[in-house]
Scaffold this motif. Structure first.
Motif, PDB file in Angstrom:
ATOM      1  N   MET A   1     -14.625 -64.810  26.788  1.00  0.00           N
ATOM      2  CA  MET A   1     -15.420 -63.606  26.640  1.00  0.00           C
ATOM      3  C   MET A   1     -14.754 -62.695  25.607  1.00  0.00           C
ATOM      4  SD  MET A   1     -16.578 -60.776  29.483  1.00  0.00           S
ATOM      5  CE  MET A   1     -17.931 -61.730  30.129  1.00  0.00           C
ATOM      6  N   LYS A   2     -15.579 -62.083  24.806  1.00  0.00           N
ATOM      7  CA  LYS A   2     -15.113 -61.184  23.770  1.00  0.00           C
ATOM      8  C   LYS A   2     -14.461 -59.941  24.393  1.00  0.00           C
ATOM      9  CE  LYS A   2     -16.674 -58.962  19.577  1.00  0.00           C
ATOM     10  NZ  LYS A   2     -17.771 -58.667  18.687  1.00  0.00           N
ATOM     11  N   ASP A   3     -13.394 -59.457  23.783  1.00  0.00           N
ATOM     12  CA  ASP A   3     -12.705 -58.255  24.247  1.00  0.00           C
ATOM     13  C   ASP A   3     -13.616 -57.042  24.117  1.00  0.00           C
ATOM     14  OD1 ASP A   3     -10.581 -56.849  25.310  1.00  0.00           O
ATOM     15  OD2 ASP A   3      -9.146 -57.498  23.796  1.00  0.00           O
ATOM     16  N   LYS A   4     -13.354 -56.024  24.902  1.00  0.00           N
ATOM     17  CA  LYS A   4     -14.127 -54.793  24.837  1.00  0.00           C
ATOM     18  C   LYS A   4     -13.228 -53.648  24.405  1.00  0.00           C
ATOM     19  CE  LYS A   4     -17.631 -55.921  28.222  1.00  0.00           C
ATOM     20  NZ  LYS A   4     -18.402 -55.438  29.351  1.00  0.00           N
ATOM     21  N   LYS A   5     -13.828 -52.727  23.663  1.00  0.00           N
ATOM     22  CA  LYS A   5     -13.090 -51.576  23.153  1.00  0.00           C
ATOM     23  C   LYS A   5     -13.323 -50.369  24.051  1.00  0.00           C
ATOM     24  CE  LYS A   5     -14.533 -49.165  19.580  1.00  0.00           C
ATOM     25  NZ  LYS A   5     -14.878 -48.680  18.251  1.00  0.00           N
ATOM     26  N   VAL A   6     -12.252 -49.608  24.296  1.00  0.00           N
ATOM     27  CA  VAL A   6     -12.348 -48.335  24.994  1.00  0.00           C
ATOM     28  C   VAL A   6     -11.728 -47.282  24.080  1.00  0.00           C
ATOM     29  CG1 VAL A   6     -10.168 -48.647  26.256  1.00  0.00           C
ATOM     30  CG2 VAL A   6     -11.887 -47.094  27.154  1.00  0.00           C
ATOM     31  N   THR A   7     -12.326 -46.102  24.055  1.00  0.00           N
ATOM     32  CA  THR A   7     -11.806 -45.006  23.249  1.00  0.00           C
ATOM     33  C   THR A   7     -11.328 -43.900  24.172  1.00  0.00           C
ATOM     34  OG1 THR A   7     -13.330 -45.504  21.441  1.00  0.00           O
ATOM     35  CG2 THR A   7     -12.341 -43.312  21.447  1.00  0.00           C
ATOM     36  N   PHE A   8     -10.062 -43.512  24.016  1.00  0.00           N
ATOM     37  CA  PHE A   8      -9.504 -42.391  24.747  1.00  0.00           C
ATOM     38  C   PHE A   8      -9.560 -41.172  23.835  1.00  0.00           C
ATOM     39  CE2 PHE A   8      -6.362 -45.283  27.238  1.00  0.00           C
ATOM     40  CZ  PHE A   8      -7.394 -45.758  28.011  1.00  0.00           C
ATOM     41  N   TYR A   9      -9.836 -40.010  24.410  1.00  0.00           N
ATOM     42  CA  TYR A   9      -9.824 -38.796  23.608  1.00  0.00           C
ATOM     43  C   TYR A   9      -9.362 -37.608  24.436  1.00  0.00           C
ATOM     44  CZ  TYR A   9     -14.121 -37.204  25.869  1.00  0.00           C
ATOM     45  OH  TYR A   9     -15.041 -36.798  26.792  1.00  0.00           O
ATOM     46  N   VAL A  10      -8.857 -36.606  23.733  1.00  0.00           N
ATOM     47  CA  VAL A  10      -8.489 -35.328  24.329  1.00  0.00           C
ATOM     48  C   VAL A  10      -8.815 -34.257  23.298  1.00  0.00           C
ATOM     49  CG1 VAL A  10      -6.072 -35.439  23.582  1.00  0.00           C
ATOM     50  CG2 VAL A  10      -6.690 -34.027  25.529  1.00  0.00           C
ATOM     51  N   ASP A  11      -9.317 -33.118  23.770  1.00  0.00           N
ATOM     52  CA  ASP A  11      -9.727 -32.038  22.875  1.00  0.00           C
ATOM     53  C   ASP A  11      -9.473 -30.721  23.583  1.00  0.00           C
ATOM     54  OD1 ASP A  11     -10.948 -30.308  21.105  1.00  0.00           O
ATOM     55  OD2 ASP A  11     -12.844 -31.369  21.060  1.00  0.00           O
ATOM     56  N   SER A  12      -8.747 -29.817  22.938  1.00  0.00           N
ATOM     57  CA  SER A  12      -8.462 -28.515  23.552  1.00  0.00           C
ATOM     58  C   SER A  12      -9.558 -27.496  23.275  1.00  0.00           C
ATOM     59  CB  SER A  12      -7.126 -27.967  23.037  1.00  0.00           C
ATOM     60  OG  SER A  12      -7.232 -27.618  21.673  1.00  0.00           O
ATOM     61  N   GLY A  13     -10.525 -27.847  22.447  1.00  0.00           N
ATOM     62  CA  GLY A  13     -11.599 -26.929  22.129  1.00  0.00           C
ATOM     63  C   GLY A  13     -11.402 -26.189  20.820  1.00  0.00           C
ATOM     64  N   PHE A  14     -10.229 -26.282  20.237  1.00  0.00           N
ATOM     65  CA  PHE A  14      -9.965 -25.653  18.950  1.00  0.00           C
ATOM     66  C   PHE A  14     -10.346 -26.610  17.828  1.00  0.00           C
ATOM     67  CE2 PHE A  14      -6.975 -23.530  21.818  1.00  0.00           C
ATOM     68  CZ  PHE A  14      -7.307 -22.203  21.579  1.00  0.00           C
TER      69      PHE A  14
END
Length: 69
Positions: A1-14
């Motif tokens: 099975m093909k690998d899957k991508k996950v995206t992590f993010y963080v944003d303080s609002g600035f």
């Protein structure tokens, strides 16, 4: 099975503060998504995200001495 991508993010609002990073579940995070229940998969990704977040954020607090004296 093909690998899957996950995206992590963080944003303080600035403006310009958003940080994102992409990972492959199997290759990068060693998460065998194809054999896990949805609940276990969510737990594994959440743990990986918490580790990522803790290594990408510098936060805390301090008390300044001598204020008001």
């Amino acid at each position: 099975m093909k690998d899957k991508k996950v995206t992590f993010y963080v944003d303080s609002g600035f403006v310009g503060s958003k940080t994102t990073e992409d990972f492959l579940l199997k290759e990068d995070l060693n998460i065998e998504f194809d054999i896990l229940t949805p609940e276990k998969l969510e737990k594994e990704i959440s743990e990986a995200y918490d580790d990522w977040l803790n290594s990408n954020i510098d936060s805390g607090w301090f008390i300044e001495e001598g204020m008001g004296e």
